[in-house]
Design a protein around this motif. Sequence first.
Motif, PDB file in Angstrom:
ATOM      1  N   PHE A 111       0.872  -1.190  -0.106  1.00 48.36           N
ATOM      2  CA  PHE A 111      -0.102   0.147  -0.127  1.00 48.36           C
ATOM      3  C   PHE A 111       0.779   1.309  -0.080  1.00 48.36           C
ATOM      4  CE2 PHE A 111      -2.398  -3.369   1.740  1.00 48.36           C
ATOM      5  CZ  PHE A 111      -3.713  -3.363   1.267  1.00 48.36           C
ATOM      6  N   LEU A 122      -0.255  -4.390   9.119  1.00 45.18           N
ATOM      7  CA  LEU A 122      -1.753  -4.157   8.652  1.00 45.18           C
ATOM      8  C   LEU A 122      -2.607  -5.589   8.950  1.00 45.18           C
ATOM      9  CD1 LEU A 122      -3.703  -2.638   7.269  1.00 45.18           C
ATOM     10  CD2 LEU A 122      -3.013  -3.419   5.027  1.00 45.18           C
TER      11      LEU A 122
ATOM     12  N   ALA B 180      -4.846   2.909   9.404  1.00 49.27           N
ATOM     13  CA  ALA B 180      -3.981   2.279   8.645  1.00 49.27           C
ATOM     14  C   ALA B 180      -5.036   1.207   7.770  1.00 49.27           C
ATOM     15  CB  ALA B 180      -2.925   1.389   9.166  1.00 49.27           C
ATOM     16  N   LYS B 181      -5.916   0.500   8.406  1.00 44.36           N
ATOM     17  CA  LYS B 181      -6.937  -0.249   7.787  1.00 44.36           C
ATOM     18  C   LYS B 181      -7.710   0.313   7.022  1.00 44.36           C
ATOM     19  CE  LYS B 181      -7.107  -3.999  11.164  1.00 44.36           C
ATOM     20  NZ  LYS B 181      -6.596  -3.871  12.359  1.00 44.36           N
ATOM     21  N   ARG B 183      -6.934   3.241   5.400  1.00 46.41           N
ATOM     22  CA  ARG B 183      -6.142   3.837   4.127  1.00 46.41           C
ATOM     23  C   ARG B 183      -6.022   2.745   3.460  1.00 46.41           C
ATOM     24  NH1 ARG B 183      -1.477   5.579   6.531  1.00 46.41           N
ATOM     25  NH2 ARG B 183      -2.385   5.224   8.606  1.00 46.41           N
ATOM     26  N   ALA B 184      -5.612   1.432   3.884  1.00 47.37           N
ATOM     27  CA  ALA B 184      -5.515   0.268   2.959  1.00 47.37           C
ATOM     28  C   ALA B 184      -6.838  -0.122   2.328  1.00 47.37           C
ATOM     29  CB  ALA B 184      -4.866  -0.787   3.776  1.00 47.37           C
ATOM     30  N   GLU B 187      -7.470   1.984  -0.698  1.00 45.61           N
ATOM     31  CA  GLU B 187      -6.559   1.527  -1.955  1.00 45.61           C
ATOM     32  C   GLU B 187      -6.961   0.121  -2.434  1.00 45.61           C
ATOM     33  OE1 GLU B 187      -2.243   1.489  -2.279  1.00 45.61           O
ATOM     34  OE2 GLU B 187      -2.315   2.962  -0.538  1.00 45.61           O
ATOM     35  N   ASN B 188      -7.130  -0.728  -1.662  1.00 46.46           N
ATOM     36  CA  ASN B 188      -7.101  -2.101  -2.283  1.00 46.46           C
ATOM     37  C   ASN B 188      -8.142  -2.738  -1.368  1.00 46.46           C
ATOM     38  OD1 ASN B 188      -7.252  -4.531  -3.363  1.00 46.46           O
ATOM     39  ND2 ASN B 188      -4.929  -4.479  -3.894  1.00 46.46           N
ATOM     40  N   THR B 190      -9.905  -5.537  -1.660  1.00 48.91           N
ATOM     41  CA  THR B 190     -10.033  -7.006  -1.959  1.00 48.91           C
ATOM     42  C   THR B 190      -9.041  -7.620  -0.983  1.00 48.91           C
ATOM     43  OG1 THR B 190     -10.680  -6.450  -4.036  1.00 48.91           O
ATOM     44  CG2 THR B 190     -10.041  -8.732  -3.636  1.00 48.91           C
ATOM     45  N   ILE B 191      -7.486  -6.977  -0.978  1.00 45.38           N
ATOM     46  CA  ILE B 191      -6.576  -7.630  -0.099  1.00 45.38           C
ATOM     47  C   ILE B 191      -6.594  -7.313   0.975  1.00 45.38           C
ATOM     48  CG2 ILE B 191      -4.143  -7.391  -0.159  1.00 45.38           C
ATOM     49  CD1 ILE B 191      -4.901  -9.019  -2.308  1.00 45.38           C
ATOM     50  N   VAL B 192      -7.304  -6.513   1.603  1.00 49.79           N
ATOM     51  CA  VAL B 192      -7.386  -6.080   2.933  1.00 49.79           C
ATOM     52  C   VAL B 192      -8.134  -6.995   3.564  1.00 49.79           C
ATOM     53  CG1 VAL B 192      -8.128  -4.500   4.792  1.00 49.79           C
ATOM     54  CG2 VAL B 192      -6.839  -3.711   2.944  1.00 49.79           C
ATOM     55  N   ARG B 193      -9.554  -7.505   2.673  1.00 51.72           N
ATOM     56  CA  ARG B 193     -10.215  -8.630   3.138  1.00 51.72           C
ATOM     57  C   ARG B 193      -9.481  -9.894   3.612  1.00 51.72           C
ATOM     58  NH1 ARG B 193     -15.960  -8.197   0.176  1.00 51.72           N
ATOM     59  NH2 ARG B 193     -16.629  -9.569   1.918  1.00 51.72           N
ATOM     60  N   THR B 194      -8.558 -10.147   2.590  1.00 53.30           N
ATOM     61  CA  THR B 194      -7.925 -11.574   2.636  1.00 53.30           C
ATOM     62  C   THR B 194      -7.184 -11.507   3.957  1.00 53.30           C
ATOM     63  OG1 THR B 194      -6.073 -10.887   1.321  1.00 53.30           O
ATOM     64  CG2 THR B 194      -7.732 -11.731   0.220  1.00 53.30           C
ATOM     65  N   PHE B 195      -6.827 -10.374   4.497  1.00 58.32           N
ATOM     66  CA  PHE B 195      -6.158 -10.265   5.663  1.00 58.32           C
ATOM     67  C   PHE B 195      -7.134 -10.301   7.105  1.00 58.32           C
ATOM     68  CE2 PHE B 195      -2.895  -7.286   3.886  1.00 58.32           C
ATOM     69  CZ  PHE B 195      -2.212  -8.062   3.124  1.00 58.32           C
ATOM     70  N   VAL B 197      -9.572  -8.866   7.659  1.00 61.76           N
ATOM     71  CA  VAL B 197     -10.435  -7.624   8.060  1.00 61.76           C
ATOM     72  C   VAL B 197     -11.749  -7.395   7.276  1.00 61.76           C
ATOM     73  CG1 VAL B 197     -10.494  -5.183   7.935  1.00 61.76           C
ATOM     74  CG2 VAL B 197      -8.399  -6.443   8.309  1.00 61.76           C
ATOM     75  N   ASN B 198     -12.676  -7.347   8.197  1.00 61.08           N
ATOM     76  CA  ASN B 198     -14.174  -7.194   7.689  1.00 61.08           C
ATOM     77  C   ASN B 198     -14.383  -5.822   7.023  1.00 61.08           C
ATOM     78  OD1 ASN B 198     -16.775  -7.282   7.212  1.00 61.08           O
ATOM     79  ND2 ASN B 198     -17.394  -8.219   8.892  1.00 61.08           N
ATOM     80  N   VAL B 199     -13.983  -5.671   5.770  1.00 61.58           N
ATOM     81  CA  VAL B 199     -14.017  -4.546   5.093  1.00 61.58           C
ATOM     82  C   VAL B 199     -15.493  -3.926   4.992  1.00 61.58           C
ATOM     83  CG1 VAL B 199     -13.632  -3.143   2.976  1.00 61.58           C
ATOM     84  CG2 VAL B 199     -11.767  -4.731   4.078  1.00 61.58           C
TER      85      VAL B 199
END
Lengths: 254, 623
Positions: A111, A122, B180-181, B183-184, B187-188, B190-195, B197-199
């Motif tokens: 990011f 993150l 940070a979550k 902001r991430a 940006e993206n 989809t990827i944050v969800r794979t971590f 995180v319930n986007v």
Amino acid sequence: MYNKPTWVSVMAEIRTSATPGAPLLSVKNLQSWYGESHILHGVNLEVRQGEVVTLLGRNGAGKTTTLKSIMGVVRKRQGSITKGGTETIGLPSERIAKLGIALCPEERAIFSSLTVRENLMLPPKLRDGGMSVDEIFSLFPNLKERIGTSQGTKLSGGEQQMLAIGRILRTGADLLLLDEPTEGLAPVIIQQIGHTIRKLKERGLTILLVEQNFRFASTVADRFYVMDHGVIVDGFKAADLEANMPKLHEYLGV
Amino acid sequence: MTEIFGVPTQALFGQLLLGLINGSFYALLSLGLAVIFGMLNIINFTHGAQYMMGAFGAYLVGQYFGIGYWPSLIVAPLLVGLTGVIIERTMLKRLYHLDHLYGLLFTFGVALIIQGYFRYYYGSSGLPYPIPPSLAGGTRLTLFDQPIMFLPWYRAWVIFFSLAICITTWYLIERTSLGAKLRAATENPTIVRTFGVNVPLLITLTYGAGVGLAGLAGVLAAPIYQVSPLMGADLINVVFAVVVIGGMGSILGSVVTGFVLGLIEGLTKVFYPEASTTVVFVIMAIVLLVRPAGLFGKAATTTTGVESTSVGSGLDGGRVLNVVMAAMAVVLMAAPFVVYPQFLMKALCIAMFALSVNLLLGYAGLLSFGHAMFLGSAGYVSAHAAKVWGLTPELAILAGTATAAAMGVVVGAIAIRRQGIYFAMTTLAFAQMVYFLALQVPFTHGEDGIQAVPRGKMFGFIDLNNQLSMYYVVLAIFMFALLMVHRIIHSPFGEVLKSIRENEARAISLGYKTDRYKLMAFVLSTTICGLGGATKAIVFQLASLTDVTSGTSGEAVLMTLVGGLGTLLGPIVGAFVITGMETYLAEWGQWVTVIQGVVFVVCVMAFRRGLVGEIAYRTGKPL
Ligand SMILES: Nc1ncnc2c1ncn2[C@@H]1O[C@H](COP(=O)(O)OP(=O)(O)OP(=O)(O)O)[C@@H](O)[C@H]1O
Ligand SMILES: [Mg+2]
């Protein structure tokens, strides 16, 4: 004093012990779509506990799509994907992540609006076994030096790749999906990544690796699958790689 | 000594204080908008209504439960935030996969519903809300024993608290792991969800928080301004300009710009009071010229892709359209013997307005949210020309139309440098500028408008005071406008516009100077819009402020949506439906606004093809 084993403790024993041979991931007749285009036409594969399995195949064969389908990034999918016995078809990615699967995507997805530290921190710790920052640094010493960098995307390609692998270790996933981690990197860095993958394997992690570079893959993998046009067309053990070379050249068109 | 505004220095500081207070509200509101925009990519048009709900929330919990100011400061924003969460979860969420313009239109519809509902119950007069006793009174500030100004405690508190909230929000987003979550995820996701995180939940909470901030600003405002259903609508227009100046989605930008513009406004009140309401818009125009992305914004472009119904083509389809158009002309010729000509003329003038909006939105993918500025300005000029200059009606209409075209060149040249939501916001902000100008310059006569405009004799011999003559002139003008739009969209020029709408990058790579095409389309559209506005002023012998309000701009978009985006006849049907609703449901008062809001929401949520679009889709014929 003798503790009579309870049912729960037995189950826990079965789950945690690295029984080679027990399938951790099992994909059966997986079909996937991007919108209207049908990409995967019945993928079958298995990854056993503690194995490093490599998925080979030419460009556009559907390797990335397979990983994305397992992770739930590709939502439109049919068939069966089980992780440790739990069916994951239909679950959203965040739920799949909690079952202990993590994906390091082909494009790395570092990011730019986050610092290197924020990028690393993150992913939250989701399960036992999630690594601490120090453990990640011991696997990737380079990262430690660059942790103060103000923007994740200011790192070099190799450093970004290490950051991308390093950060998913925080979740505590025991099954890692790595999509072409060596793509576009210098030979030294590739060696380093191979070294890290072997260390992760020693720690008991299970890895499904997508690679074009089967020379590199042969240094880490226990088994290979070959994919073409959205199906698995072949599979063999690492030991049989030499015998399968002619076939492989044909599949990969190299 | 007790006089506060008597001494110049005291006046100066007094106005600066007022400026800071206004700035606090600008900052809080644009902060909420920025938070929401960052995560959802939606400009929350409900923001003003939610600010108003915050003030009402404080008032109502005080009235019914005896809850005082301090608890209200927590309770009311929570309640408003909760309504935001419900709106997001039940409806807004379903629009994310569409073009972001639909989100804008949806929130605009919700704002109509809320504002109409509150106006129905509470009228438009203000309700008093007391300053909490603990903050009553104030202090006299002195410098070297010279009195500078009187500082009421409550105002000091508002400034301090707003600043604290702004800094906290900034810190939360820029410096914490939750931030940070966020902001991430911007940006993206989809990827944050794979971590893990319930986007989707994060998005819901972000919307709730942004809306809660608006509610909080409302509670803060209650003791200063009166609690009234329109308090948000008035303020939010300035806040949108602040957002455009600061750069959309920038947290720091919105806070700094909010406070600074409040101060500048205060200073203007001291040195040049006439300009105080327009100064923000003048600054906006300058900023847009120099830095189209805003002072703190990143130059991002969004793609547009509204669903417009373009089905079938070729000779057969074209023939059906021609037959329908001819039938419509015949029906309209006979209509004044059945329906009131006054209503028909209104609907036809408004239909030209809707046609012009659709020419941009349906065919070029450009949502103008400020087209009322062209309608109203053309009306003013044509009325002025007929009444004061004594021009004949045809020349008056021509003058009005030319004005709209000239304005189109200027506004268009600036606005087309941005796309999607940015384009919409730019046009909206310009319209606000025109609105405030119309309120202030002498020739428009403020709230009264230009009245008793003579209809006169067209070409010297058609007496327009005869209702039927007037009607057929309007019909002729309307048919001219319709055929013009028809020609435009079926010409090679129209084809280029459509390809720009579908994929601008591709059109550029094919060698088209897309900016030139877009500007041309914009000017054609404002010309047709002006023709409608100028004619309307002559017909109704009146040019009024209503025609330049943002509500009127919204109505044109609503008509287009109801009738069918990107269909030739849709806007006309939409204009008749909406004008009919306004005319025949007039005695329902504020409920008409609520119904319009509901129609907006329903169209965006479930009926995006519109009436004509649906027919065209089912029959496979372009209409
Ligand atoms: N977002 C998308 N939308 C539509 N089709 C896609 C999308 N992403 C991939 N495809 C198509 O799906 C097929 C499989 O793509 P995939 O990325 O899985 O291949 P791959 O085996 O990973 O190739 P590579 O080695 O180039 O990474 C390709 O034909 C590709 O064009
Ligand atoms: Mg791939």
